[in-house]
Write a protein that holds these residues in place. Sequence first.
Motif, mmCIF file in Angstrom:
data_model
loop_
_atom_site.group_PDB
_atom_site.id
_atom_site.type_symbol
_atom_site.label_atom_id
_atom_site.label_comp_id
_atom_site.label_asym_id
_atom_site.label_seq_id
_atom_site.Cartn_x
_atom_site.Cartn_y
_atom_site.Cartn_z
ATOM 1 N N MET A 104 11.077 57.056 -96.819
ATOM 2 C CA MET A 104 11.581 58.071 -96.817
ATOM 3 C C MET A 104 12.238 58.242 -95.415
ATOM 4 N N ASP A 105 13.634 58.705 -95.012
ATOM 5 C CA ASP A 105 13.972 58.380 -93.815
ATOM 6 C C ASP A 105 14.561 60.358 -93.694
ATOM 7 N N PHE A 106 14.752 60.679 -92.706
ATOM 8 C CA PHE A 106 16.053 61.804 -92.725
ATOM 9 C C PHE A 106 16.902 61.566 -91.841
ATOM 10 N N ALA A 107 18.218 62.172 -92.058
ATOM 11 C CA ALA A 107 19.642 62.273 -91.377
ATOM 12 C C ALA A 107 20.327 63.621 -91.282
ATOM 13 N N LEU A 108 20.540 64.329 -90.067
ATOM 14 C CA LEU A 108 20.968 65.445 -89.942
ATOM 15 C C LEU A 108 22.586 65.011 -91.091
ATOM 16 N N VAL A 109 23.250 65.594 -92.195
ATOM 17 C CA VAL A 109 24.080 65.804 -91.803
ATOM 18 C C VAL A 109 25.379 66.657 -92.237
ATOM 19 N N HIS A 110 26.802 66.659 -92.072
ATOM 20 C CA HIS A 110 27.799 67.827 -92.272
ATOM 21 C C HIS A 110 28.388 66.792 -92.773
ATOM 22 N N ASP A 111 29.831 68.392 -93.092
ATOM 23 C CA ASP A 111 30.760 67.269 -94.229
ATOM 24 C C ASP A 111 32.398 67.268 -93.767
ATOM 25 N N ILE A 136 23.737 56.149 -91.610
ATOM 26 C CA ILE A 136 23.025 57.019 -90.627
ATOM 27 C C ILE A 136 23.328 57.098 -89.244
ATOM 28 N N VAL A 137 22.988 57.930 -88.380
ATOM 29 C CA VAL A 137 23.210 58.157 -86.869
ATOM 30 C C VAL A 137 22.713 58.825 -86.817
ATOM 31 N N ARG A 138 21.858 57.516 -85.419
ATOM 32 C CA ARG A 138 20.301 57.633 -84.906
ATOM 33 C C ARG A 138 20.093 59.059 -84.472
ATOM 34 N N ASN A 139 19.339 60.005 -84.308
ATOM 35 C CA ASN A 139 19.521 60.861 -83.578
ATOM 36 C C ASN A 139 20.995 61.468 -83.312
ATOM 37 N N GLY A 140 21.130 62.147 -83.983
ATOM 38 C CA GLY A 140 22.872 62.361 -83.928
ATOM 39 C C GLY A 140 23.414 62.596 -85.336
ATOM 40 N N TRP A 141 24.374 63.408 -86.100
ATOM 41 C CA TRP A 141 24.999 63.512 -87.132
ATOM 42 C C TRP A 141 25.690 63.018 -87.603
ATOM 43 N N SER A 142 25.354 62.802 -89.100
ATOM 44 C CA SER A 142 26.448 61.626 -89.836
ATOM 45 C C SER A 142 26.822 62.353 -90.259
ATOM 46 N N VAL A 143 28.201 61.488 -91.262
ATOM 47 C CA VAL A 143 29.556 62.786 -91.674
ATOM 48 C C VAL A 143 28.598 62.483 -93.306
ATOM 49 N N GLY A 144 29.370 63.258 -94.520
ATOM 50 C CA GLY A 144 29.319 62.583 -95.807
ATOM 51 C C GLY A 144 29.433 63.860 -96.772
ATOM 52 N N GLU A 145 29.031 64.336 -97.599
ATOM 53 C CA GLU A 145 28.632 64.960 -99.113
ATOM 54 C C GLU A 145 27.793 65.185 -99.498
ATOM 55 N N VAL A 146 27.452 66.529 -99.884
ATOM 56 C CA VAL A 146 25.723 67.001 -100.667
ATOM 57 C C VAL A 146 25.841 67.334 -101.669
ATOM 58 N N HIS A 147 25.752 67.204 -103.195
ATOM 59 C CA HIS A 147 26.049 67.382 -104.775
ATOM 60 C C HIS A 147 24.270 67.676 -104.925
ATOM 61 N N ALA A 148 24.062 68.434 -105.563
ATOM 62 C CA ALA A 148 23.201 69.304 -106.533
ATOM 63 C C ALA A 148 22.150 67.945 -107.940
ATOM 64 N N GLY A 149 24.379 67.760 -108.765
ATOM 65 C CA GLY A 149 24.116 67.670 -110.045
ATOM 66 C C GLY A 149 23.576 66.325 -110.009
ATOM 67 N N GLY A 150 23.016 65.325 -111.239
ATOM 68 C CA GLY A 150 22.475 64.168 -110.769
ATOM 69 C C GLY A 150 21.462 63.626 -110.116
ATOM 70 N N ALA A 151 21.105 64.796 -109.697
ATOM 71 C CA ALA A 151 19.940 64.187 -108.172
ATOM 72 C C ALA A 151 18.494 64.480 -108.181
ATOM 73 N N TYR A 152 17.357 63.971 -108.458
ATOM 74 C CA TYR A 152 16.509 63.731 -108.975
ATOM 75 C C TYR A 152 14.738 64.098 -108.105
ATOM 76 N N CYS A 153 13.698 64.459 -108.337
ATOM 77 C CA CYS A 153 12.520 64.739 -107.188
ATOM 78 C C CYS A 153 11.148 65.034 -108.110
ATOM 79 N N PHE A 154 10.802 63.687 -107.680
ATOM 80 C CA PHE A 154 9.735 63.318 -109.222
ATOM 81 C C PHE A 154 8.664 62.945 -108.040
ATOM 82 N N SER A 155 7.546 63.071 -108.826
ATOM 83 C CA SER A 155 5.892 62.501 -108.416
ATOM 84 C C SER A 155 5.363 63.630 -107.363
#
Length: 276
Positions: A40-47, A133-152
């Motif tokens: 797992m990694d973390f990214a700050l993202v805005h649209d 993925i922009v390290r130490n900054g903001w990446s640009v993209g979009e996010v959607h709840a539909g079809g996403a998963y969270c297991f285990s």
Amino acid sequence: MPIHFYLRTTYCLIAAVFFLSMIAAIPANAGQKPLEDRPMDFALVHDGNCKETCIRWISAEGAITSNTPKQFKTLLRSLKGRKFPVVFQSYGGDVDAALSIGRMIRAAGLETAIGRTRLNDCPMLEPRCAQKIVRNGWSVGEVHAGGAYCFSACPLALAGGKVRAAGITSDIGLHQITNGRKNSGYGTAGRRNLDAISTRSDPVLKRMLSIYLDEMGVSRDDVFAMMGLATPEGLYRVQNAEALRSGVITKVFSDTEEPGYVSHVADPQASEDVVE
């Protein structure tokens, strides 16, 4: 009628050839791990450019490892108190690490959600590609709840949010924890045992999870029952009604909602580095 069938068949064949050619055109990387096996990694993202309004979130995707809490702690420190929702998509991983992340999320007063992040200009088959993925900054993209998963172990980390949300078609899954060789007669597939939350009976593990779930306001009895309904290799698919009743989530996104915080004013920091 036969003519329509022939045209539909021809169309399907053309579409299949086109799709296969697209896959063939994508360069293969034999040394690259499958998406579900990457840490797992973390990214700050805005649209958008955030000059007027934009949506911002913390994208958390990949397998939860023993090193994940350290990475998340670094990210939180860099935010200097600013709050954005943590949007998870993960097959799970290390239970202790998931609990640690959940506690950090709760201490920071953040919300959580299940969602899939797509970054701009990433390949179709790798929507959250590392090179965007922009390290130490903001990446640009979009996010959607539909079809996403969270297991285990992912739902355990998700539980850290005071508000924890999933989409109508998001996928939540729980199963028994692998903590060694299965005890004989304990939680076998042929005889369900709702107390069997792991491959071996472990009162310490059960108490640890009980304390955590109580802290997070999640029903331990419901979660343990759902874990007991699955084997370590299997998965119990949690329906939205069950997730809400147990407290695994506190909100279901409507068709018009998505994860992320909407900012209606310019924020110069949104496109700047956040790590000193």
